[in-house]
Design a protein around this motif. Structure first.
Motif: not given
Length: 811
Positions: A732-738, A787-791
């Motif tokens: 898991d990364f700090k920007n919410g992606s994994s 996976t990268y979440p945004f918004g």
């Protein structure tokens, strides 16, 4: 088998050092300690749970952690309002924070209006079955819906014979968002293999569905629920994955959600590419008259399949007023599979020379599935009315071309005299299914202790299947009357149901339900027409010993109806010595289920007993007066009875290592009717499913899961035990992606062995040993996914919806 001894890997651990500790105590408004309050640490960056604990008898909690970042502490307990801390940062090698005593206020709203947010358990028990929260599993990313089902507790997929079973029993109704999928099982498996698991919220394994659900499926219902996020503003998720087994695999998905005070819009698109491989080998003897008596057969098959799947999901929900909601949803799936099958048959005859047959089949198909739904819901605190309307269209075109060649014992090409040995054929098969459904539900709260629910449903469907096989003669394809089938079927189902929930005392609750279903099938061949009406009761009793311990009793009656392909007397070419056919004499199967379940927190232990009358066993060897070769067809078994112990055991070793073990053991007894001797047989059956998850330093997590099902039977066919071990690691990364890497079937152990003729004499004295291997039986399947979440990540208020999701899941 290859997995023997290896499931012990489920208990391997990973040592790590905590970098800090959070502690404190929780009290009620009177200053009394609150026991068993949930205390969780949530990462504010992606709103994910990192670790947690529960308060002890003094209301005290301690949480050790190993990952730096920004967090909030959340404390919740049923009938109390949820408490959230201010955001704080965890950093450095040593960190300690002690919270002053935290007071929880008693909740003043009803439970129906409260939204509970947090990390769900992987497996949750309900009075109707189990819920698998698949997004809590690392292995979900990059998987298909079919692979999720294969890893679900008690679910067994027979991909060679295209069938599902649940807890050792066939007759399973598959639903997507509560909508029954009334398509051929082979096509359903193809559709699920093209559906990415990233879009699935949960899988419901309803082994004891109540009267509000359709009664199809003796073993119960598997309901696949697609994810639907509700947020303010725009939120999205982008996912890409690549993999390799025997061939390359790729999946790309994009989802977008928009939410305001009254409106929710959602959309998702997924494209998947899967180059897969499978094969089987059958070795044995037969006494088919067309082959001249005793014949030794060694038949092998290898299939390469290339699937290109597109999936689109669109949804719109609008709050018309404070108490009314309206919504529509469209789900569209399409696929264009390319199939190349290479068969080789070696036939050693007792009366004629040796023969080698090489049969090549190439198929170029296309199927489309459109499912549309609309609902309207209105109500208040004491009553609720819901109207849903659905339309489903399924179309499958599957043309194929078969080329055959024959060789003698010296390897020289020749043409045998018997008419069954043609040089080639081509097949055309098109299925079109249209289904319309209208359903009304009314729910009343008649007081603090009594509620009543009732509804009615009507569905109308029409199925048209056109199939034919043309034989190559003197360079020209000509029709063979034996292999022409045109089937038109109209099905009408009408249903009425009522159920009541009654709180008899503080500790005892009861639900009584009764459903009446009328089923009518009309074929173009009137001899196949079916009509059936029956009452199906359901009873649930729950005695609560405490807030966390209860004993549940359930009784349900279910039915499995033959579908149009089961009943039709068509013949479909399988090879020189056998054809597939339906069976116009099939009866519907009726099952009575009784279960007793003890729940203590997340631990459960169940005793289940079932009695199935006329269960349907598919792909059995039978005789047919219209054909001089073996006919593979569905048949009724006289009965199957079983008694099982099932258990779900969650084990929390410490805050970073947890396991979930799920299994069933029981006895089965059945009686055969289609074999020369009408024998009874009993056997012991068990299955096991285990998952362990470890939270590691550097925001890493590791999951190892395994499953195994023991020897069991499909009609008279004995199927050997098989299983699989899988693993995945996630960053898991700090920007919410994994980023995730997974391995499916580490030991290449999904080799499914079966025996025909091991119980008693089959038609034509067939005795065969068969081994089937899907792709993972030949090669491990590796996947890497990002996976990268945004918004916007702000969640909408829960009161914008009031149970519509529950009503939509009932169709």
């Amino acid at each position: 088998m290859k997995v023997s001894g290896t499931l012990l890997l489920l208990f391997l651990g990973y040592a790590q050092m905590a970098i800090g500790q959070i502690s404190g105590s929780v009290l009620d408004e009177s200053g009394n300690p609150l026991v068993y309050a949930n205390v969780i640490l949530i990462d504010t960056l992606n709103n994910e749970l990192r670790t947690g604990a529960i308060t002890d008898e003094d209301g005290v909690f301690e949480i050790d952690f190993s990952q730096s970042g920004n967090y909030i502490l959340q404390i919740s307990l049923l009938s109390f309002t949820t408490w959230n801390s201010e955001p704080f940062e965890i950093s450095g090698t040593v960190f300690k924070r002690h919270f002053s005593p935290i007071t929880l206020d008693e909740a003043v709203t009803t439970l129906e209006g409260v939204a509970v947010t947090g990390r769900k358990k992987l497996i949750q028990r309900t009075q109707e079955g189990s819920i698998i929260n698949v997004q809590q599993s690392i292995l979900t990313k990059g998987s298909t819906a079919l692979q999720l089902l294969e890893r679900s507790p008690g679910v067994v997929l027979d991909q060679r014979n295209n069938s599902f079973s649940l807890n050792g029993r066939s007759g399973v109704m598959i639903m997507i968002n509560g909508k029954p999928q009334r398509v051929p099982t082979a096509d359903l498996m193809a559709m699920l293999s093209g559906m990415t698991a990233d879009t699935i919220e949960k899988i419901e394994l309803l082994t004891n569905p109540s009267a509000r659900y359709d009664v199809d499926g003796n073993a119960g219902i598997i309901n696949i629920v697609l994810a639907q996020n509700e947020t303010f503003g725009i939120r999205g998720n982008l996912g890409v994955s690549a993999g390799y087994g025997e061939g390359p695999k790729q999946t790309t998905s994009l989802s977008l959600n928009y939410g305001s005070e009254r409106t929710t819009l959602l959309g998702s698109y997924t494209f998947s590419y899967d180059d897969s491989y499978s094969g089987f080998q059958a070795i044995g003897v037969t006494q088919l008259p067309v082959l001249g008596g005793d014949t030794y057969v060694n038949f092998s098959s290898a299939t390469q399949r290339l699937d290109r799947n597109h999936n689109i999901n669109l949804g719109y929900d609008y709050q018309l007023s404070e108490n009314s909601n309206f919504g529509v949803n469209v789900l569209y799936n399409t696929s264009s599979p390319l199939v190349a099958t290479r068969n080789r048959g070696l036939y050693d005859f007792s009366s004629t020379p040796f023969l080698e047959a090489r049969i090549h089949l190439n198929g170029d198909g296309n199927w489309k599935n459109l499912s549309t739904s609309a609902y309207f819901e209105t109500g208040n605190e004491t009553q609720r009315f819901t109207l849903t309307a659905d339309y489903i269209n399924y179309n499958n075109r599957n043309p194929n071309v078969v080329n055959s060649s024959y060789f003698d014992e010296n390897g020289d090409s020749f043409q045998p005299d018997n008419e069954i040995y043609n040089l080639g054929n081509r097949g055309f098969n098109e299925t079109d299914i249209n289904v319309g459904v209208l359903k009304l539900d009314q729910h009343y709260e008649l007081g603090e202790h009594l509620s009543v629910e009732a509804g009615l449903k009507g569905s109308l469907s029409k199925t048209v299947n056109n199939a034919r096989i043309e034989i190559l003669e003197d360079g020209v394809f000509v029709s063979d009357e034996r292999f022409i089938s045109t089937i038109e079927n109209e099905e009408k189902i009408g249903a009425l149901y009522a159920l009541t929930d009654y709180t008899m005392s503080e500790k005892l609750k009861m639900q009584l339900g009764l459903r009446y279903e009328y089923w009518n099938q009309d074929f173009d061949d009137a001899s196949l027409n079916r009509s059936f009406g029956k009452l199906f009761p359901s009873v649930f009793l729950t005695h609560s010993f405490s807030d966390t311990t209860a004993l549940n009793f359930a009784y349900t009656k279910r039915i499995t109806r033959p579908n149009y392909s089961d009943l039709a007397s068509f013949l479909i070419y399988n090879g020189p010595t056998s054809v597939f056919s339906g069976n116009p004499q099939l009866l519907p199967a009726i099952t009575d289920n009784i279960s007793l379940t003890y729940n203590n927190k997340s631990f459960s232990l169940s005793l289940l007993a079932t009695n199935e009358e006329n269960p349907i066993a598919r792909f059995q060897i039978t005789r047919n007066s219209l054909s001089n070769v073996a006919v593979i067809a569905p048949v009724n078994v006289d009965y199957q009875r079983s008694i099982d112990f099932q258990t779900n055991i969650p084990i929390r070793i410490n805050h970073w290592w947890s396991l979930n073990l799920n299994g069933a053991t029981g006895m089965r007894q059945f009686k055969l009717l289609h074999t020369d001797e009408k024998i009874e047989h009993s056997y012991l059956h068990y299955n096991f499913n285990g998952t362990q998850t470890m939270l590691l330093p550097l925001n890493l997590s590791l999951e190892i899961s395994g499953w195994y099902t023991s020897e069991h039977f499909n009609g008279s066919t004995r199927i050997s035990g098989f299983g699989s071990l899988n693993a995945g690691i996630k960053k898991d990364f700090k920007n919410g992606s994994s980023l995730q890497f997974s391995i499916t079937d580490i030991f290449e152990s999904v080799d499914i062995g079966s025996q025909v003729g091991s119980l008693t004499r089959e038609a034509f004295g067939d005795e065969f040993k068969v081994k089937y291997s899907p792709e993972s039986g030949f090669s491990r399947i590796y996947r890497i996914s990002y996976t990268y979440p945004f918004g916007n990540r702000k969640v909408k208020n829960a009161n914008t919806r009031s149970g519509a999701d529950t009503e939509k899941s009932r169709l």
